[in-house]
Design a protein around this motif. Sequence first.
Motif, PDB file in Angstrom:
ATOM      1  N   GLU A 173      -4.717   3.546  -4.159  1.00  0.00           N
ATOM      2  CA  GLU A 173      -5.974   3.902  -3.501  1.00  0.00           C
ATOM      3  C   GLU A 173      -7.158   3.359  -4.298  1.00  0.00           C
ATOM      4  O   GLU A 173      -7.208   3.470  -5.521  1.00  0.00           O
ATOM      5  CB  GLU A 173      -6.088   5.421  -3.371  1.00  0.00           C
ATOM      6  CG  GLU A 173      -5.036   6.019  -2.455  1.00  0.00           C
ATOM      7  CD  GLU A 173      -5.191   7.526  -2.318  1.00  0.00           C
ATOM      8  OE1 GLU A 173      -6.181   8.061  -2.862  1.00  0.00           O
ATOM      9  OE2 GLU A 173      -4.341   8.153  -1.680  1.00  0.00           O
ATOM     10  N   GLY A 174      -8.095   2.748  -3.585  1.00  0.00           N
ATOM     11  CA  GLY A 174      -9.283   2.191  -4.223  1.00  0.00           C
ATOM     12  C   GLY A 174      -9.107   0.784  -4.749  1.00  0.00           C
ATOM     13  O   GLY A 174     -10.069   0.159  -5.202  1.00  0.00           O
ATOM     14  N   VAL A 187      -8.208  -0.667  -0.631  1.00  0.00           N
ATOM     15  CA  VAL A 187      -7.248   0.280  -0.079  1.00  0.00           C
ATOM     16  C   VAL A 187      -7.976   1.598   0.138  1.00  0.00           C
ATOM     17  O   VAL A 187      -8.648   2.107  -0.753  1.00  0.00           O
ATOM     18  CB  VAL A 187      -6.050   0.497  -1.034  1.00  0.00           C
ATOM     19  CG1 VAL A 187      -5.120   1.583  -0.487  1.00  0.00           C
ATOM     20  CG2 VAL A 187      -5.286  -0.808  -1.225  1.00  0.00           C
ATOM     21  N   ASN A 188      -7.843   2.131   1.344  1.00  0.00           N
ATOM     22  CA  ASN A 188      -8.555   3.353   1.710  1.00  0.00           C
ATOM     23  C   ASN A 188      -8.147   4.519   0.816  1.00  0.00           C
ATOM     24  O   ASN A 188      -6.964   4.728   0.552  1.00  0.00           O
ATOM     25  CB  ASN A 188      -8.273   3.698   3.177  1.00  0.00           C
ATOM     26  CG  ASN A 188      -9.241   4.721   3.734  1.00  0.00           C
ATOM     27  OD1 ASN A 188     -10.032   5.304   2.998  1.00  0.00           O
ATOM     28  ND2 ASN A 188      -9.180   4.933   5.032  1.00  0.00           N
ATOM     29  N   GLN A 189      -9.110   5.294   0.379  1.00  0.00           N
ATOM     30  CA  GLN A 189      -8.824   6.455  -0.477  1.00  0.00           C
ATOM     31  C   GLN A 189      -7.988   7.495   0.255  1.00  0.00           C
ATOM     32  O   GLN A 189      -7.236   8.248  -0.357  1.00  0.00           O
ATOM     33  CB  GLN A 189     -10.146   7.103  -0.936  1.00  0.00           C
ATOM     34  CG  GLN A 189     -11.007   6.211  -1.799  1.00  0.00           C
ATOM     35  CD  GLN A 189     -10.464   6.076  -3.223  1.00  0.00           C
ATOM     36  OE1 GLN A 189      -9.554   6.777  -3.615  1.00  0.00           O
ATOM     37  NE2 GLN A 189     -11.028   5.161  -3.980  1.00  0.00           N
ATOM     38  N   SER A 190      -8.084   7.553   1.596  1.00  0.00           N
ATOM     39  CA  SER A 190      -7.343   8.564   2.358  1.00  0.00           C
ATOM     40  C   SER A 190      -5.954   8.102   2.754  1.00  0.00           C
ATOM     41  O   SER A 190      -5.191   8.861   3.349  1.00  0.00           O
ATOM     42  CB  SER A 190      -8.124   8.948   3.619  1.00  0.00           C
ATOM     43  OG  SER A 190      -8.304   7.821   4.463  1.00  0.00           O
ATOM     44  N   LYS A 191      -5.609   6.832   2.450  1.00  0.00           N
ATOM     45  CA  LYS A 191      -4.266   6.288   2.698  1.00  0.00           C
ATOM     46  C   LYS A 191      -3.788   6.498   4.138  1.00  0.00           C
ATOM     47  O   LYS A 191      -2.701   6.984   4.418  1.00  0.00           O
ATOM     48  CB  LYS A 191      -3.254   6.887   1.741  1.00  0.00           C
ATOM     49  CG  LYS A 191      -3.453   6.479   0.304  1.00  0.00           C
ATOM     50  CD  LYS A 191      -3.282   5.001   0.072  1.00  0.00           C
ATOM     51  CE  LYS A 191      -1.853   4.592   0.088  1.00  0.00           C
ATOM     52  NZ  LYS A 191      -1.112   5.087  -1.073  1.00  0.00           N
ATOM     53  N   ASP A 218       2.392   2.029  -3.264  1.00  0.00           N
ATOM     54  CA  ASP A 218       1.411   2.155  -4.353  1.00  0.00           C
ATOM     55  C   ASP A 218       1.413   0.974  -5.308  1.00  0.00           C
ATOM     56  O   ASP A 218       0.965   1.084  -6.458  1.00  0.00           O
ATOM     57  CB  ASP A 218       1.622   3.447  -5.142  1.00  0.00           C
ATOM     58  CG  ASP A 218       1.016   4.650  -4.430  1.00  0.00           C
ATOM     59  OD1 ASP A 218       0.105   4.432  -3.612  1.00  0.00           O
ATOM     60  OD2 ASP A 218       1.455   5.775  -4.677  1.00  0.00           O
ATOM     61  N   SER A 229      -4.749  11.018   6.156  1.00  0.00           N
ATOM     62  CA  SER A 229      -6.094  11.540   6.353  1.00  0.00           C
ATOM     63  C   SER A 229      -6.223  12.291   7.663  1.00  0.00           C
ATOM     64  O   SER A 229      -7.241  12.923   7.928  1.00  0.00           O
ATOM     65  CB  SER A 229      -7.113  10.388   6.334  1.00  0.00           C
ATOM     66  OG  SER A 229      -6.906   9.526   7.437  1.00  0.00           O
ATOM     67  N   ILE A 247       0.830  -1.202   0.000  1.00  0.00           N
ATOM     68  CA  ILE A 247       0.000   0.000   0.000  1.00  0.00           C
ATOM     69  C   ILE A 247       0.865   1.252   0.000  1.00  0.00           C
ATOM     70  O   ILE A 247       0.638   2.188  -0.769  1.00  0.00           O
ATOM     71  CB  ILE A 247      -0.957  -0.012   1.214  1.00  0.00           C
ATOM     72  CG1 ILE A 247      -1.942  -1.189   1.101  1.00  0.00           C
ATOM     73  CG2 ILE A 247      -1.706   1.316   1.325  1.00  0.00           C
ATOM     74  CD1 ILE A 247      -2.780  -1.423   2.334  1.00  0.00           C
TER      75      ILE A 247
END
Length: 239
Positions: free
Chosen positions: A26-27, A70-74, A22, A78, A19
């Motif tokens: 994200e997503g 995977v959370n959009q806010s990483k 990358d 956030s 994660i």
Amino acid sequence: MNNNLPLYIQITNELREKIKQDIWPEGFKIPTEYELCDIYHVSRITVRKALDELEKENLIVRKKPIGTFVNQSKGLESNNNYTLVKSFTMEMNELGITIESLRVNVIVSHADHTIAKFLKILPGEKIIILKRLRGVNKKAIGYFITYFKFEEFFSLDSTDYQGSFYEYLGSKNIHIINNQEVVEAILPVQQIARILKVTNSTPILRRCRFASDKEHNFYEYTECYYIGSEYKYYIDFTN
């Protein structure tokens, strides 16, 4: 994987790295629990514990019955509560220890794909690699490899990096306020063991730091290698 750590921690570390780097953006929909069981040859309970850890870190979101993403806010990015990131020098000062740089090398190089991704730049762009061996009374405690984008105003004189790196950045009006870290216990590869003057069986704490001052478009990636018997990692959750 590191056999000295519980399986679910080893899996958590590997998934977290995917994660952070990358590899899983994200997503991204990550493999199912059953698929992860097959990949890592472990039980579903072990996989679930690993995913629980990532969920606590806000790195993944479980959406029943669709799947896990995977959370959009990483995760830590956030968090809107800006925090002053402590330098190693500051950490040691708070413990009453005056740290010194035993060796400093400043290298101008070019970013490969991985480092470019960490520094939010294009592969091939010019970067500075700062390598520092730090310790007390001529005895090494940790070895630091720091990567950041080359700018003309950054010094290439090693004497300018003898003290706190973050204090030096402060003199350039750069203040680190965003920080993500991955910490794991490892055994050193030959090069790290040689630099720290330890054996290949000496426990080492590896700490990877992703830090930034987004307002000034500054991003830093640092790999820290500490001799396990010489350094303790403190986390303060108080405000």
